[in-house]
Design a protein around this motif. Sequence first.
Motif, mmCIF file in Angstrom:
data_model
loop_
_atom_site.group_PDB
_atom_site.id
_atom_site.type_symbol
_atom_site.label_atom_id
_atom_site.label_comp_id
_atom_site.label_asym_id
_atom_site.label_seq_id
_atom_site.Cartn_x
_atom_site.Cartn_y
_atom_site.Cartn_z
ATOM 1 N N LYS A 11 41.669 40.623 8.687
ATOM 2 C CA LYS A 11 40.439 41.352 8.381
ATOM 3 C C LYS A 11 40.163 42.315 9.513
ATOM 4 C CE LYS A 11 36.721 39.154 7.339
ATOM 5 N NZ LYS A 11 35.598 38.209 7.219
ATOM 6 N N ARG A 12 39.374 43.324 9.227
ATOM 7 C CA ARG A 12 39.035 44.287 10.268
ATOM 8 C C ARG A 12 37.868 43.797 11.129
ATOM 9 N NH1 ARG A 12 40.475 49.613 11.306
ATOM 10 N NH2 ARG A 12 38.920 50.691 12.547
ATOM 11 N N TYR A 13 36.844 43.230 10.496
ATOM 12 C CA TYR A 13 35.647 42.789 11.215
ATOM 13 C C TYR A 13 35.315 41.344 10.887
ATOM 14 C CZ TYR A 13 34.971 47.754 12.036
ATOM 15 O OH TYR A 13 35.149 49.050 12.412
ATOM 16 N N GLN A 53 36.058 42.648 16.293
ATOM 17 C CA GLN A 53 37.366 43.042 15.801
ATOM 18 C C GLN A 53 38.391 42.030 16.301
ATOM 19 O OE1 GLN A 53 38.315 47.232 16.177
ATOM 20 N NE2 GLN A 53 36.127 47.686 16.347
ATOM 21 N N ARG A 54 39.589 42.130 15.752
ATOM 22 C CA ARG A 54 40.653 41.167 16.052
ATOM 23 C C ARG A 54 40.903 41.033 17.555
ATOM 24 N NH1 ARG A 54 44.492 38.936 13.128
ATOM 25 N NH2 ARG A 54 46.237 38.069 14.239
#
Length: 149
Positions: A11-13, A53-54
């Motif tokens: 996922k991005r966020y 974020q990641r």
Amino acid sequence: MVKPLPSIPAKRYFTIGEVGDLCDVKPHVLRYWEQEFAQLRPMKRRGNRRYYQRHEVLMIRRIRDLLYDEGFTISGARSKLQEWMQAERSGARSGAQDVEEEFACWTVPTSEPHAPAREHRSSPEAWLHELPALRKELFEIRELLAVSD
């Protein structure tokens, strides 16, 4: 027996609750760490909601490891993170194997769908020092866009 942390979804966020579950850390601890570690700056949206974020999730896992597993104090963990970032900036690669072992938890498995391309940068520590400048620039662009609306 220590329970391993879950894998990070593609996922991005991530919300603060999701990050807490992924890193086995309570949300109030994450908010505290934001005050203590300058490198940890999640994006905040309306209502001051945090979105990580990641790379920030990976950094939180590393901070957690330093504090809980390796027994560092907050200031010691802060110094260790700064030390790694400075070593990367100066290009000092003596003991490169030690650095790679230290950042083993930061690597992105290539089997994950939508894993970031690793052509330009081999690992997060290679670009971690650029994040504050990029974040500042993005916030300035956002402010410019908000004024023109």
